[in-house]
Write a protein that holds these residues in place. Structure first.
Motif, PDB file in Angstrom:
ATOM      1  N   VAL A 239      94.900  65.577 -37.702  1.00 27.54           N
ATOM      2  CA  VAL A 239      94.453  65.127 -36.390  1.00 27.54           C
ATOM      3  C   VAL A 239      94.158  66.338 -35.517  1.00 27.54           C
ATOM      4  CG1 VAL A 239      95.054  63.790 -34.329  1.00 27.54           C
ATOM      5  CG2 VAL A 239      95.821  63.020 -36.593  1.00 27.54           C
ATOM      6  N   VAL A 240      92.991  66.328 -34.874  1.00 30.87           N
ATOM      7  CA  VAL A 240      92.598  67.395 -33.960  1.00 30.87           C
ATOM      8  C   VAL A 240      92.706  66.876 -32.536  1.00 30.87           C
ATOM      9  CG1 VAL A 240      90.754  68.963 -33.243  1.00 30.87           C
ATOM     10  CG2 VAL A 240      91.021  68.370 -35.667  1.00 30.87           C
ATOM     11  N   HIS A 241      93.474  67.575 -31.715  1.00 29.03           N
ATOM     12  CA  HIS A 241      93.620  67.179 -30.320  1.00 29.03           C
ATOM     13  C   HIS A 241      92.590  67.905 -29.468  1.00 29.03           C
ATOM     14  CE1 HIS A 241      95.473  67.924 -26.232  1.00 29.03           C
ATOM     15  NE2 HIS A 241      95.078  66.666 -26.236  1.00 29.03           N
ATOM     16  N   ALA A 242      91.641  67.138 -28.906  1.00 27.80           N
ATOM     17  CA  ALA A 242      90.578  67.717 -28.076  1.00 27.80           C
ATOM     18  C   ALA A 242      90.420  66.926 -26.786  1.00 27.80           C
ATOM     19  CB  ALA A 242      89.257  67.748 -28.852  1.00 27.80           C
ATOM     20  N   THR A 243      91.558  66.588 -26.163  1.00 25.35           N
ATOM     21  CA  THR A 243      91.540  65.924 -24.864  1.00 25.35           C
ATOM     22  C   THR A 243      92.096  66.892 -23.825  1.00 25.35           C
ATOM     23  OG1 THR A 243      93.786  64.978 -24.902  1.00 25.35           O
ATOM     24  CG2 THR A 243      92.048  63.759 -26.079  1.00 25.35           C
ATOM     25  N   PRO A 244      91.999  66.581 -22.533  1.00 17.16           N
ATOM     26  CA  PRO A 244      92.487  67.501 -21.502  1.00 17.16           C
ATOM     27  C   PRO A 244      93.946  67.893 -21.703  1.00 17.16           C
ATOM     28  CG  PRO A 244      91.141  65.808 -20.512  1.00 17.16           C
ATOM     29  CD  PRO A 244      91.341  65.395 -21.942  1.00 17.16           C
ATOM     30  N   GLY A 245      94.210  69.191 -21.685  1.00 17.52           N
ATOM     31  CA  GLY A 245      95.551  69.683 -21.965  1.00 17.52           C
ATOM     32  C   GLY A 245      96.573  69.360 -20.904  1.00 17.52           C
ATOM     33  N   ASP A 246      96.138  69.185 -19.656  1.00 21.17           N
ATOM     34  CA  ASP A 246      97.107  68.968 -18.588  1.00 21.17           C
ATOM     35  C   ASP A 246      97.789  67.606 -18.687  1.00 21.17           C
ATOM     36  OD1 ASP A 246      94.684  67.746 -18.000  1.00 21.17           O
ATOM     37  OD2 ASP A 246      94.932  67.928 -15.833  1.00 21.17           O
ATOM     38  N   THR A 247      97.192  66.658 -19.391  1.00 22.84           N
ATOM     39  CA  THR A 247      97.790  65.335 -19.555  1.00 22.84           C
ATOM     40  C   THR A 247      98.115  65.024 -21.022  1.00 22.84           C
ATOM     41  OG1 THR A 247      95.562  64.374 -19.659  1.00 22.84           O
ATOM     42  CG2 THR A 247      96.656  64.383 -17.514  1.00 22.84           C
ATOM     43  N   ALA A 248      98.025  66.018 -21.879  1.00 21.03           N
ATOM     44  CA  ALA A 248      98.137  65.795 -23.322  1.00 21.03           C
ATOM     45  C   ALA A 248      99.544  65.424 -23.770  1.00 21.03           C
ATOM     46  CB  ALA A 248      97.682  67.041 -24.070  1.00 21.03           C
ATOM     47  N   LEU A 249     100.551  65.987 -23.152  1.00 15.47           N
ATOM     48  CA  LEU A 249     101.917  65.789 -23.634  1.00 15.47           C
ATOM     49  C   LEU A 249     102.307  64.312 -23.602  1.00 15.47           C
ATOM     50  CD1 LEU A 249     104.330  67.341 -24.709  1.00 15.47           C
ATOM     51  CD2 LEU A 249     105.147  67.602 -22.363  1.00 15.47           C
ATOM     52  N   GLU A 250     102.076  63.658 -22.487  1.00 13.05           N
ATOM     53  CA  GLU A 250     102.408  62.234 -22.379  1.00 13.05           C
ATOM     54  C   GLU A 250     101.541  61.410 -23.315  1.00 13.05           C
ATOM     55  OE1 GLU A 250     102.473  58.673 -19.001  1.00 13.05           O
ATOM     56  OE2 GLU A 250     102.057  60.748 -18.425  1.00 13.05           O
ATOM     57  N   ARG A 251     100.265  61.760 -23.422  1.00 13.60           N
ATOM     58  CA  ARG A 251      99.343  61.004 -24.269  1.00 13.60           C
ATOM     59  C   ARG A 251      99.756  61.061 -25.739  1.00 13.60           C
ATOM     60  NH1 ARG A 251      95.089  63.775 -23.158  1.00 13.60           N
ATOM     61  NH2 ARG A 251      94.673  62.523 -21.305  1.00 13.60           N
ATOM     62  N   LEU A 252     100.033  62.254 -26.230  1.00 15.87           N
ATOM     63  CA  LEU A 252     100.338  62.407 -27.650  1.00 15.87           C
ATOM     64  C   LEU A 252     101.746  61.958 -27.995  1.00 15.87           C
ATOM     65  CD1 LEU A 252      98.532  65.769 -28.455  1.00 15.87           C
ATOM     66  CD2 LEU A 252      97.755  63.427 -28.833  1.00 15.87           C
ATOM     67  N   ARG A 253     102.647  62.023 -27.039  1.00 15.80           N
ATOM     68  CA  ARG A 253     103.997  61.515 -27.292  1.00 15.80           C
ATOM     69  C   ARG A 253     103.960  60.021 -27.638  1.00 15.80           C
ATOM     70  NH1 ARG A 253     106.405  62.878 -22.672  1.00 15.80           N
ATOM     71  NH2 ARG A 253     107.370  64.817 -23.371  1.00 15.80           N
ATOM     72  N   ALA A 254     102.996  59.315 -27.094  1.00 14.47           N
ATOM     73  CA  ALA A 254     102.856  57.882 -27.379  1.00 14.47           C
ATOM     74  C   ALA A 254     102.396  57.623 -28.809  1.00 14.47           C
ATOM     75  CB  ALA A 254     101.867  57.252 -26.400  1.00 14.47           C
TER      76      ALA A 254
END
Length: 270
Positions: free
Chosen positions: A119-134
């Motif tokens: 999986v490649v994460h290419a979304t905004p980094g400032d909100t990534a932690l909450e997004r990917l934790r889900a």
């Protein structure tokens, strides 16, 4: 720490398109539509084509902005099965089908993460932690390639201060996703260089940070498919070294204000 091995190209199980096996751009440039979180699970909007070549793998790209889209096109052209996770997969699939481009599937982000080997994460980094934790269950045992930078937005919409000073987004992701193999790379260049490194007059550097050596080797293989020569790839060590490359984003707004969006990379010269 999870003892399961990461799913490397050609070694991991392949899931049928749309099957979930279990319960969209701050990359040195301002964000772009399509890189935010998806509101829920939606069916895949295109059928992924299986490859006979055992060296290929299924890749889920979270984010359909400039970074995610360019990575998807290049990796699909290299022969990988690519699914882009975004908020509006049906619209993206229709727009993609209208042009002469490689086969790419579109789905919601959870499905893209669940059905991929890497999986490649290419979304905004400032909100990534909450997004990917889900997506912790979907990312378990997999390689997560983080190419983002976590910064606050400056008044002129350029990258501002670091969101995680004294640490890094990659380190925080590894802490939040202990059974996932996080690898940081490609976050020290304008997004156009990620998929066309040979366009620069000086050989650029792609840095690697991660705790798992085999995962970094798999990511180096993907970098080769993007056009990166092995001698241009610099393995810095474990995931804590990502705080050094993420801090380099502080150079970026000054470069962009003086030179605009001329392609560049922050590289080693020897």
């Amino acid at each position: 720490m999870d003892t399961r091995q990461p799913r490397f190209p050609g070694r991991g199980p392949r899931h049928p398109p749309g099957r979930v096996p279990g319960p969209g751009d701050n990359h040195l440039t301002p964000g772009a539509p399509g890189d935010g979180p998806s509101p829920g699970a939606e069916p895949a909007s295109a059928t992924r084509t299986s490859k006979e070549d055992s060296a290929m793998t299924t890749i889920g790209i979270l984010g359909a902005g400039r970074v995610g889209s360019s990575l998807a096109r290049k990796l699909a052209s290299a022969g990988h099965d690519v699914t882009v996770g975004c908020r509006t997969p049906d619209e993206r699939a229709a727009a993609h089908a209208a042009g002469p481009r490689p086969v790419i599937a579109f789905a919601d982000q959870r499905t893209a993460a669940a059905t991929a080997d890497i999986v490649v994460h290419a979304t905004p980094g400032d909100t990534a932690l909450e997004r990917l934790r889900a997506f912790r269950a979907e990312l378990a045992g997999k390689i997560l390639v983080d190419v983002s930078n976590a910064t606050h937005e400056a008044p002129d919409r350029m990258p501002g201060d670091l969101v995680h000073p004294g640490s890094s987004l990659a380190e925080r992701l590894q802490e939040a996703l202990p059974t996932t193999h996080v690898v940081k790379t490609l976050n020290t260049m304008l997004f156009t260089v990620m998929t066309a490194p040979d366009t620069l007059s000086t050989p650029p550097t792609a840095y690697l940070s991660g705790n798992d050596e085999a995962a970094k080797e798999a990511v180096a293989g993907l970098l080769a498919d993007l056009g990166w020569h092995r001698t241009w790839i610099e393995d810095l060590g474990d995931i804590t070294t990502a705080r050094a490359t993420e801090a380099l984003v502080l150079l970026v707004p000054h470069i962009l204000r003086r030179h605009g969006f001329t392609p560049f990379a922050v590289s080693l010269a020897r």
